[in-house]
Design a protein around this motif. Structure first.
Motif, PDB file in Angstrom:
ATOM      1  N   ARG A  29      51.745  39.272  81.726  1.00  0.00           N
ATOM      2  CA  ARG A  29      51.370  38.622  82.984  1.00  0.00           C
ATOM      3  C   ARG A  29      51.606  39.571  84.162  1.00  0.00           C
ATOM      4  NH1 ARG A  29      53.520  33.367  81.830  1.00  0.00           N
ATOM      5  NH2 ARG A  29      51.631  33.162  80.611  1.00  0.00           N
TER       6      ARG A  29
ATOM      7  N   GLU B 103      44.829  30.416  83.166  1.00  0.00           N
ATOM      8  CA  GLU B 103      45.422  31.615  83.764  1.00  0.00           C
ATOM      9  C   GLU B 103      44.363  32.692  83.965  1.00  0.00           C
ATOM     10  OE1 GLU B 103      48.802  33.129  81.572  1.00  0.00           O
ATOM     11  OE2 GLU B 103      48.729  35.045  82.605  1.00  0.00           O
ATOM     12  N   THR B 105      42.893  36.201  85.221  1.00  0.00           N
ATOM     13  CA  THR B 105      43.366  37.556  85.488  1.00  0.00           C
ATOM     14  C   THR B 105      42.457  38.243  86.505  1.00  0.00           C
ATOM     15  OG1 THR B 105      42.115  38.273  83.553  1.00  0.00           O
ATOM     16  CG2 THR B 105      44.458  37.864  83.243  1.00  0.00           C
TER      17      THR B 105
END
Lengths: 176, 140
Positions: A29, B103, B105
């Motif tokens: 991440r 999520e 990116t």
């Protein structure tokens, strides 16, 4: 039957401890965040917060996971982006330096040369001469293919080239 | 029709992966069967009934524990091969998926005559989401 294999068998080091996949996922991440905004400042404190680990643990774990310290990884991404901008835009080299996150043109040029072995201007000419027919490859994969392969520290590389002129404690990494 | 029927991903948890691909990406479960410790799970995109995406856990009985451990680390580091999802409207899909907590990116970017974004599944598999190019000749 293969007697050679008996003598060439290597002893696997026990010191290389395995990393928890859950930790690796959180380190990824932080790496993703650097990829997405490599022009920004990424002090270890900020990255450690993204991964949810302590600063000391982060730097050590990141290097173990990805083979390079986080700041050095960031440099490769910036240089990669600079190369793309040199190839695809008409921005001046000064504009590209600031656009990709360097605080000074001098640091940009020096780091760029250390990593690619060439000046930004020379890269611009050679990239443009060879860049054709890449439009059908998704850009992220293209950029990964162009990522400079950093296996030694930039400061170390410069030291090796420059010899004793540059003191051992100078680190390009901390400037960016 | 001949061609590829199933391509699989390694995921860290098959229930979590199902919740993601079905609940957030709009796939539907095609097959979910267990045989002892082994669970075969595939999902399918509603618009693409000839293809199944497998969601496989790297572990016994298919793999020894050392290999499985290595694979789980590689998945978590995002080292698995590229995946590309094609959509009609990248920005609309982004807005919807983002609202579902996917999520991302990379936010949608206009380039090469189309729009693309990037996201990861919970395991670390990286997807590029690319808006389908409209062909001038209408060949599609």
């Amino acid at each position: 039957m293969f007697p050679h294999s008996l003598t060439s068998r290597r002893v696997v080091s026990a010191s290389h401890t395995k990393q928890d996949p859950e930790l690796l996922r959180r380190l990824l991440r932080a790496k993703d965040r650097m990829d997405a905004a490599s022009h920004e400042q990424w002090p270890v404190r900020r990255l450690a917060r993204v991964s949810g680990v302590s600063e000391a643990h982060f730097a050590r774990s990141f290097k173990q996971a990805f083979g390079v310290p986080p700041h050095r990884y960031l440099l490769t991404r910036r240089v990669e982006r600079a190369k793309t901008l040199l190839r695809d835009t008409d921005l001046s080299i000064t504009e590209i330096a600031f656009e990709t996150g360097w605080a000074s043109l001098g640091t940009f040029g020096r780091t760029f040369r250390d990593i690619t072995g060439e000046n930004p201007g020379a890269i611009r000419a050679s990239e443009r001469a060879t860049a054709t027919g890449l439009g059908s490859v998704p850009p992220c994969f293209l950029s990964a293919a162009h990522r400079p392969d950093l296996t030694i520290a930039v400061s170390e590389k410069r030291r090796r080239v420059a010899g004793p002129r540059i003191p051992a404690n100078e680190t390009t990494e901390t400037e960016v | 029709m001949q061609g590829v029927e199933v391509v699989g991903l390694y995921v860290r948890d098959q229930d979590e992966a199902l919740a993601f691909y079905v609940g957030k990406l709009g796939f539907r479960v095609h097959t979910d069967v267990k045989n002892g410790d082994y669970r075969w799970v595939t999902v399918q995109h509603p618009d693409q009934p000839s293809f199944q995406l497998g969601l496989f856990y790297p572990g016994a009985p298919m793999l020894d524990s050392a290999t499985a451990e290595t694979l789980r680390a590689l998945v978590a580091k995002g080292a698995m091969p590229p995946l590309v999802l094609t959509v009609d409207d990248c920005r609309a899909a982004y807005a919807k998926m983002n609202a579902h907590g996917v999520e991302f990116t990379q936010e949608p970017v206009d380039r090469f005559g189309t729009v693309d974004a990037g996201f990861r599944d919970p395991s670390g598999n990286g997807w590029k989401m690319i808006q389908a190019r409209r062909r001038a000749g209408g060949a599609e």
